[in-house]
Design an enzyme around this catalytic site. Structure first.
Site, PDB file in Angstrom:
ATOM      1  N   ALA A 130       3.283  -1.780   8.901  1.00 38.85           N
ATOM      2  CA  ALA A 130       2.634  -2.708   9.828  1.00 38.85           C
ATOM      3  C   ALA A 130       3.404  -4.018   9.867  1.00 38.85           C
ATOM      4  O   ALA A 130       4.234  -4.299   8.993  1.00 38.85           O
ATOM      5  CB  ALA A 130       1.194  -2.993   9.391  1.00 38.85           C
ATOM      6  N   TYR A 150      -2.264 -11.443  15.015  1.00 41.14           N
ATOM      7  CA  TYR A 150      -2.232 -10.308  14.079  1.00 41.14           C
ATOM      8  C   TYR A 150      -3.512  -9.483  14.197  1.00 41.14           C
ATOM      9  O   TYR A 150      -3.460  -8.257  14.357  1.00 41.14           O
ATOM     10  CB  TYR A 150      -2.048 -10.813  12.637  1.00 41.14           C
ATOM     11  CG  TYR A 150      -2.345  -9.764  11.572  1.00 41.14           C
ATOM     12  CD1 TYR A 150      -1.456  -8.732  11.317  1.00 41.14           C
ATOM     13  CD2 TYR A 150      -3.541  -9.806  10.847  1.00 41.14           C
ATOM     14  CE1 TYR A 150      -1.744  -7.753  10.353  1.00 41.14           C
ATOM     15  CE2 TYR A 150      -3.834  -8.845   9.877  1.00 41.14           C
ATOM     16  CZ  TYR A 150      -2.934  -7.823   9.642  1.00 41.14           C
ATOM     17  OH  TYR A 150      -3.235  -6.866   8.701  1.00 41.14           O
ATOM     18  N   VAL A 161       0.843  -1.198   0.000  1.00 45.85           N
ATOM     19  CA  VAL A 161       0.000   0.000   0.000  1.00 45.85           C
ATOM     20  C   VAL A 161       0.877   1.246   0.000  1.00 45.85           C
ATOM     21  O   VAL A 161       0.638   2.203  -0.747  1.00 45.85           O
ATOM     22  CB  VAL A 161      -0.960  -0.018   1.222  1.00 45.85           C
ATOM     23  CG1 VAL A 161      -1.802   1.251   1.262  1.00 45.85           C
ATOM     24  CG2 VAL A 161      -1.858  -1.255   1.162  1.00 45.85           C
TER      25      VAL A 161
END
Ligand SMILES: NC(=O)C1=CN([C@@H]2O[C@H](COP(=O)(O)OP(=O)(O)OC[C@H]3O[C@@H](n4cnc5c(N)ncnc54)[C@H](OP(=O)(O)O)[C@@H]3O)[C@@H](O)[C@H]2O)C=CC1
Ligand SMILES: Cc1cn([C@H]2C[C@H](O)[C@@H](COP(=O)(O)OP(=O)(O)O[C@H]3O[C@@H](C)C(=O)[C@@H](O)[C@H]3O)O2)c(=O)[nH]c1=O
Ligand SMILES: [Mg+2]
Length: 308
Positions: free
Chosen positions: A68, A133, A21
């Site tokens: 992340a 997660y 992203v």
């Protein structure tokens, strides 16, 4: 002044620029303002001091956090690192953004849900992650929502594109190496093109900047802020996604042998982390608030394949 641009001299701090992203965001955000994308040595998301120092040095107007910890199975055995990056870092970013009056854009996941039911989840539905997660991403959402920084959280799913580590590229590689691929057909959701997500994010920032001209960024964000679901339109399963991708590639690359794709149940594909069987996200809030409809996953798949 151009419509929807940052005021002159103001900056966007982008984390995770080497990711799926982030790679797309570093291209689209440039159209809106100056983008500063520190590498992970300069701004280590696992180290709150380095986060604070970097933000204080750059003094951005926006922080777009696409960095992340995304290794879903590995997170089960590395929960501390997953929480440091996905939760503590987001809390720190929220604190520093508040001190500067900066806006924060953050990304989260379908894996915050437990996957029960067959309906697409709305933003207000109960969460219940079934993996480390997912739990670490939920903790990040909460930390940012509870911070005093103006923020927007885009929950997306099954992100893929022509670059980076993703299911599509894994499957296309395996399809040329193996006779058959066995893919789970009982996890339902929607693939999301990294570029579509980046374009949407950029348009939302532009909308906020336009509103900010009259009322300031803080007020613009308190009107527009919060959680939005932002996944590809339509729905499928991982099996459906793999089948469509392999079928399209067969047509595109006549002469290349591709594996047969076989549907299996989740129980036949044991993994360290549990995944939700329902990952569907209802994205109508995004459409209503910003007039943005995410691309149908079948359309974006064709575009991505044409770039390979
Ligand atoms: N991928 C998916 O299917 C989905 C992703 N999301 C969310 O969307 C967002 C973007 O995901 P995506 O682009 O796919 O992720 P990627 O795994 O492609 O990229 C993650 C980025 O984070 C960076 N990063 C990891 N650890 C650190 C660290 N300690 N310090 C600084 N940077 C670090 C990586 O750097 P490096 O390249 O050096 O490792 C990379 O740039 C994330 O919030 C993710 O949770 C939500 C749903 C689905
Ligand atoms: C490679 C492979 C995977 N699978 C299954 C495992 C899993 O259930 C599903 C997808 O595999 P992946 O490892 O790509 O899935 P995963 O890493 O869990 O993908 C998730 O990543 C995180 C970051 C997110 O936020 C989620 O939205 C989602 O995209 O396909 C098969 O059934 N057969 C195979 O050969
Ligand atoms: Mg993965």
């Amino acid at each position: 002044m151009m419509v929807g641009k940052l005021p002159l001299g103001e900056k966007i701090l982008l984390t995770g620029a080497t990711g799926q992203v982030g790679g797309e965001l570093s291209k689209t955000l440039k159209l809106v303002g100056d983008v500063v994308a520190p590498d992970r040595v300069t701004m280590d998301l696992a180290n709150s001091d380095s986060i604070r120092e970097t933000i204080r040095a750059i003094r951005p107007r926006w922080i777009v956090n696409s960095g992340a910890y995304t290794a879903v199975d590995k997170a089960e055995s590395e929960p501390q690192l997953a929480y440091a990056i996905n939760a503590e870092a987001v809390k720190t970013i929220g604190e520093e953004a508040h001190a500067l009056g900066a806006g924060v854009i953050h990304f989260s996941t379908d894996y915050v849900f437990d996957g029960s039911g067959n309906e697409p989840y709305s933003e207000t539905d109960a969460v219940g992650p079934v993996s480390v997660y997912g739990a670490s991403k939920l903790a990040g959402e909460k930390a940012l929502s509870e911070s005093d920084a103006g923020n927007m959280i885009f929950r997306t799913s099954w992100v893929y594109g022509a670059k980076g580590k993703n299911f599509l590229l894994t499957i296309l590689k395996l399809a040329q190496e193996r006779e058959t691929l066995k893919i789970v057909a009982d996890q339902h959701g929607a693939p999301t093109w990294s570029r579509d997500l980046a374009r949407m994010t950029t348009q939302v920032i532009q909308d906020c900047e336009t509103a900010a001209r009259d009322k300031g960024l803080k007020a613009a964000l308190s009107d527009a802020g919060g959680i939005y679901h932002a996944a590809g339109s339509g729905e499928t399963t991982w099996f459906g996604f793999a089948t469509e991708a392999v079928q399209l590639q067969r047509k595109r690359e006549a002469g290349v042998r591709f594996a047969a794709v076989e549907a299996i149940q989740t129980a036949q594909y044991p993994t360290p982390a549990k995944r939700p069987s329902n990952s569907r996200l209802n994205c109508s809030k995004l459409t209503e608030r910003f007039g943005w409809t995410m691309m149908d996953w079948r359309d974006s798949l064709r575009e991505v394949l044409s770039e390979l």
